[in-house]
Design an enzyme around this catalytic site. Structure first.
Site, short mmCIF file in Angstrom:
data_model
loop_
_atom_site.label_atom_id
_atom_site.label_comp_id
_atom_site.label_asym_id
_atom_site.label_seq_id
_atom_site.Cartn_x
_atom_site.Cartn_y
_atom_site.Cartn_z
N ARG A 82 0.96 -1.30 0.01
CA ARG A 82 -0.02 0.03 -0.07
C ARG A 82 0.90 1.01 -0.13
O ARG A 82 2.01 1.09 0.60
CB ARG A 82 -0.98 -0.09 1.28
CG ARG A 82 -2.07 -1.03 1.02
CD ARG A 82 -3.11 -0.89 2.55
NE ARG A 82 -2.21 -1.46 3.54
CZ ARG A 82 -1.74 -0.69 4.52
NH1 ARG A 82 -1.76 0.54 4.44
NH2 ARG A 82 -1.09 -1.20 5.59
N TYR A 221 -1.39 -3.76 -6.85
CA TYR A 221 -1.18 -4.57 -5.65
C TYR A 221 -2.19 -4.38 -4.69
O TYR A 221 -2.66 -3.39 -3.98
CB TYR A 221 0.43 -4.14 -4.95
CG TYR A 221 0.67 -4.99 -4.27
CD1 TYR A 221 1.57 -6.28 -4.83
CD2 TYR A 221 0.88 -4.95 -2.63
CE1 TYR A 221 1.79 -7.32 -3.84
CE2 TYR A 221 1.19 -6.03 -2.00
CZ TYR A 221 1.89 -7.17 -2.59
OH TYR A 221 2.28 -8.08 -1.73
N LYS A 230 -9.33 -3.16 1.85
CA LYS A 230 -9.25 -1.90 2.64
C LYS A 230 -9.98 -0.68 2.36
O LYS A 230 -10.41 -0.04 3.05
CB LYS A 230 -7.65 -1.50 2.78
CG LYS A 230 -6.69 -2.86 3.12
CD LYS A 230 -7.18 -3.10 4.54
CE LYS A 230 -6.85 -4.17 5.15
NZ LYS A 230 -5.32 -4.49 5.46
N HIS A 250 -10.60 -3.28 11.77
CA HIS A 250 -9.09 -4.04 11.19
C HIS A 250 -8.96 -4.96 12.18
O HIS A 250 -7.88 -5.22 12.88
CB HIS A 250 -7.95 -3.02 11.01
CG HIS A 250 -6.87 -3.65 10.49
ND1 HIS A 250 -5.56 -2.98 10.42
CD2 HIS A 250 -6.76 -4.35 9.20
CE1 HIS A 250 -5.00 -3.58 9.62
NE2 HIS A 250 -5.52 -4.71 8.66
N SER A 273 -1.16 -3.92 10.25
CA SER A 273 -0.70 -4.63 9.11
C SER A 273 0.44 -5.49 9.51
O SER A 273 1.59 -4.89 9.97
CB SER A 273 -0.62 -4.18 7.85
OG SER A 273 -1.89 -3.46 7.48
N CYS A 275 1.46 -7.84 11.82
CA CYS A 275 1.64 -8.10 13.25
C CYS A 275 1.07 -9.27 13.75
O CYS A 275 0.95 -9.37 14.81
CB CYS A 275 1.19 -6.84 14.01
SG CYS A 275 2.15 -5.25 13.70
N ASP A 298 -8.59 -10.28 9.07
CA ASP A 298 -8.05 -9.04 8.77
C ASP A 298 -9.30 -7.95 9.03
O ASP A 298 -8.84 -7.07 9.56
CB ASP A 298 -7.73 -9.07 7.04
CG ASP A 298 -6.80 -7.76 6.87
OD1 ASP A 298 -6.32 -7.45 7.75
OD2 ASP A 298 -7.05 -7.25 5.88
N ARG A 393 3.02 -12.03 -0.59
CA ARG A 393 1.69 -12.48 0.04
C ARG A 393 1.26 -13.74 -0.63
O ARG A 393 1.49 -14.05 -1.62
CB ARG A 393 0.70 -11.19 -0.25
CG ARG A 393 1.15 -9.85 0.59
CD ARG A 393 0.36 -9.98 1.83
NE ARG A 393 0.61 -8.73 2.48
CZ ARG A 393 0.31 -8.21 3.59
NH1 ARG A 393 -0.95 -8.71 4.05
NH2 ARG A 393 0.46 -7.08 4.15
O1 SAT Z 1 -2.29 -4.47 0.98
S1 SAT Z 1 -3.35 -5.01 2.02
O2 SAT Z 1 -3.71 -3.41 2.44
O3 SAT Z 1 -4.35 -5.75 1.51
C1 SAT Z 1 -2.61 -5.74 3.52
C2 SAT Z 1 -2.34 -4.97 4.63
O4 SAT Z 1 -1.51 -3.94 4.50
O5 SAT Z 1 -2.86 -5.08 5.64
MN MN Z 2 -4.65 -5.85 7.26
#
Ligand code: SAT
Ligand code: MN
Length: 612
Positions: A82, A221, A230, A250, A273, A275, A298, A393
């Site tokens: 992101r 991405y 998100k 989240h 994110s 963690c 998530d 990922r």
């Molecule tokens: O890239 S994402 O936002 O889907 C994954 C994350 O950062 O939690």
């Molecule tokens: Mn996340």
């Protein structure tokens, strides 16, 4: 040749309502694609698109004997996560976006987007994806239409959301839906050969909370491009939730079953994110008597049920998890989930056509192809290079998780018993602490700080940053108003609102060694929380919250003695005084929007420090 309005009509399925067709026509006129295609979500469609992507070089098909129906994609080094600096909340008023979001005037942003999207689909197919976030037709679920020029987005969305004909049926019934326009921003001139990861150096990830629209440009991405995730399920949904009295968070969701009594508990947990949300969601308890089942890893959408309790659904259908560090040792359930039908992005490739990353089980193979497509040997590792990108990922269907909760698609959700907030904290924050009262719980959420990870490209990994509710990059409105919304929800639900806990698995000793083993042993923390809720154990009143008594905490079979325990619960008043000064400073940016209850909690916290 570009697509005409008539072509769009001709391509639309019979159940596409007029407003969806209008949206597609508008994007076709703007983006000028070569083809238009409405996705039905079928297996045949997946097979065709993935084969086309293998042919174009965007996907590498993994060895079907090792990893059936699975693929590897490699992005450009500039498009690996992101981009928070290019993520905008375009509310009418700047103060409604708040100081922690990048705000842009909606009319001005629309002008920019109209320019950027002009001809952006040239030479490409424009895909129209109807999708549902949450079980199809469920009372907490929501619908959307993503239009994109990326087949990677289509096949990823097929894993992460419920896409296709059934979602379109629901939209056709007249339910509201969110328009989400996406482009990688890489138009092709006639005859120009495509690259394996088209994107644009300039990126705009934009949200219009008043009109419930999403526009994303320039990135292919994850969270930038899979707009159900998100952008919708957190940024737009959080603003909807505030208006309509629910919560978009989240958070992972898990079910914990006490096997003796058969009693079930549901826990949500918010961590920033990368963690360990996925690891906790799929935890295999190291203590007897408990079973964990996964509902989500998530995002949680929570609404008060008829019984006045908070009920949560996982709006997603798949996991978009961080690969490095995932192994049979750290998360066997995730490893088993991704055995097939999985898209890997930016991991390394083995010579026998399987995937590899730092921290996976076994010896590092002599030779790999790294995430940028180069040869990679042990010498590269020794030189400190990584074969897989730290934010690489796996995108994998939740239904394949061996411990997926039988009720994970229950449309009305599961009733939540406890809410955890955490982050990566090498110092100060103890293993687990319980709120004193509801407003203290919200204060715990509001004052979360965590060491930065690789999940965003433009924040320095390793440094400490405030990340209230793990929502810093995901709250679609003013963060202080969001705290107010939490307090309102608490007031509405009264003592039925779940208790809040602060947790930290990452505390280190003076030699930099983790004090807590984490992973499956985190079940011990859940065990204490459950025993607290049944009134079986008392706590100790501490500075940051209510702590477990050493003798009550199940430490059987784990290498944590009293000395280590005391280090985890070493509360240095000076360090906490400094932390509160810092928190007060952080709150200042929100001015008088900070709820009075939160300011009062800061004062109470200081009183506890003074008395310590
Ligand atoms: O890239 S994402 O936002 O889907 C994954 C994350 O950062 O939690
Ligand atoms: Mn996340």
């Amino acid at each position: 040749m570009t697509v005409s309005a008539q072509d769009v009509r001709a391509a639309a399925p019979a159940n596409a309502p007029e407003d969806v067709i209008d949206f597609a026509i508008r994007l076709a006129e703007l983006g000028k694609p070569e083809n238009v295609y409405f996705c039905d979500g079928s297996q045949e469609e997946w097979d065709r698109l993935t084969s086309e992507m293998v042919e174009s070089g965007m996907f590498t098909r993994l060895n079907p004997e090792k990893r059936p129906n699975s693929f590897l994609a490699r992005s450009l080094p500039s498009d690996v996560a992101r981009v928070e600096s290019r993520t905008f909340i375009c509310s009418e008023k700047e103060e409604d976006a708040g100081p922690t979001n990048h705000w842009y005037d909606p009319a001005e942003m629309k002008k920019i987007l109209n320019e950027k999207f002009d001809g952006t689909y040239a030479g490409r197919t424009m895909y129209v994806i109807p999708f549902s976030m949450g079980p199809l037709g469920g009372p907490i679920s929501q619908l959307g239409i993503e239009i994109t020029d990326s087949p990677y987005v289509v096949v990823s969305m097929r894993i992460m959301a419920r896409i296709g004909t059934k979602a379109m049926d629901l939209i056709n019934e007249g339910r509201t839906w969110v328009p989400a326009a996406h482009s990688v921003g890489a138009p092709l001139a006639p005859g120009q050969k495509d690259t394996t990861w088209p994107c644009n150096e300039e990126k705009y990830i934009t949200h219009f909370p008043e009109t419930n629209e999403i526009w994303s440009y320039g990135s292919g991405y994850g969270g930038n491009a899979l707009l159900g995730k998100k952008c919708y399920a957190l940024r737009i949904a959080s603003t909807m939730a505030r208006r309509d009295g629910w919560m978009a968070e989240h958070m992972l969701i898990l079910r914990l079953t006490d096997e003796k009594s058969g009693k079930q508990y549901h826990v949500t947990a918010a961590f920033p994110s990368a963690c360990g949300k996925t690891n906790l969601a799929m935890l295999e308890p190291t203590i007897a008597g408990y079973k964990v089942e996964t509902v989500g890893d998530d995002i949680a959408w929570m609404r008060p049920g008829e019984d006045g309790r908070l009920r949560a659904i996982n709006p997603e259908a798949g996991f978009f998890g961080v690969a490095p560090g995932t192994s049979y040792k750290t998360n066997p359930m995730a490893m088993d989930t991704m055995k097939a039908n999985t898209i890997f992005t930016n991991v390394a490739l083995t010579d026998d056509g399987d995937v590899w990353w730092e921290g996976i089980d076994g010896e590092q193979p002599e030779h790999l192809i790294d995430w940028q497509g180069n040869d990679f040997t042990k010498a590269d590792s020794e030189a400190g290079k990584k074969a897989a990108h730290p934010n690489s990922r796996f995108t994998t269907p939740a239904s394949q998780c061996p411990i997926i909760c039988p009720d994970w698609e229950a449309p009305e959700g599961v009733a939540i018993d406890a809410i955890l907030f955490g982050g990566r904290r090498a110092s100060n924050v103890p293993l687990v602490a319980e709120q004193y009262e509801g407003a203290h719980g919200v204060f715990i959420g509001a004052s979360v700080a965590s060491e930065v990870t690789a999940a965003a490209t433009d924040v320095k990994a390793g440094s400490l940053r405030h990340d209230p509710f793990a929502m810093l990059p995901f709250c679609g409105y003013n963060m202080a108003d969001y705290w107010g919304h939490w307090l309102e929800m608490q007031a509405k639900l009264g003592d039925k609102f779940p208790k809040i806990y602060q947790v930290n698995w990452f505390r280190k000793d003076e030699n930099g060694k983790f004090l807590w083993p984490g992973f499956g042993d985190n079940a011990r923390v859940l065990d204490w929380i459950v025993r607290r809720s049944s009134g079986e154990v008392e706590g100790i009143e501490g500075v940051t919250g209510i702590y477990p008594k050493f003798e009550d905490f199940n430490l059987e079979g784990v290498d944590v003695d009293k000395a280590a325990w005391d280090k985890m619960y070493d509360i240095d008043p000076d360090a906490w005084a400094a932390e509160m000064d810092d928190t007060e400073e952080y709150f200042k940016q929100f001015g008088d929007k900070v709820p009075a209850e939160i300011t009062a909690q800061l004062a109470k916290f200081r009183e506890r420090i003074a008395a310590a």
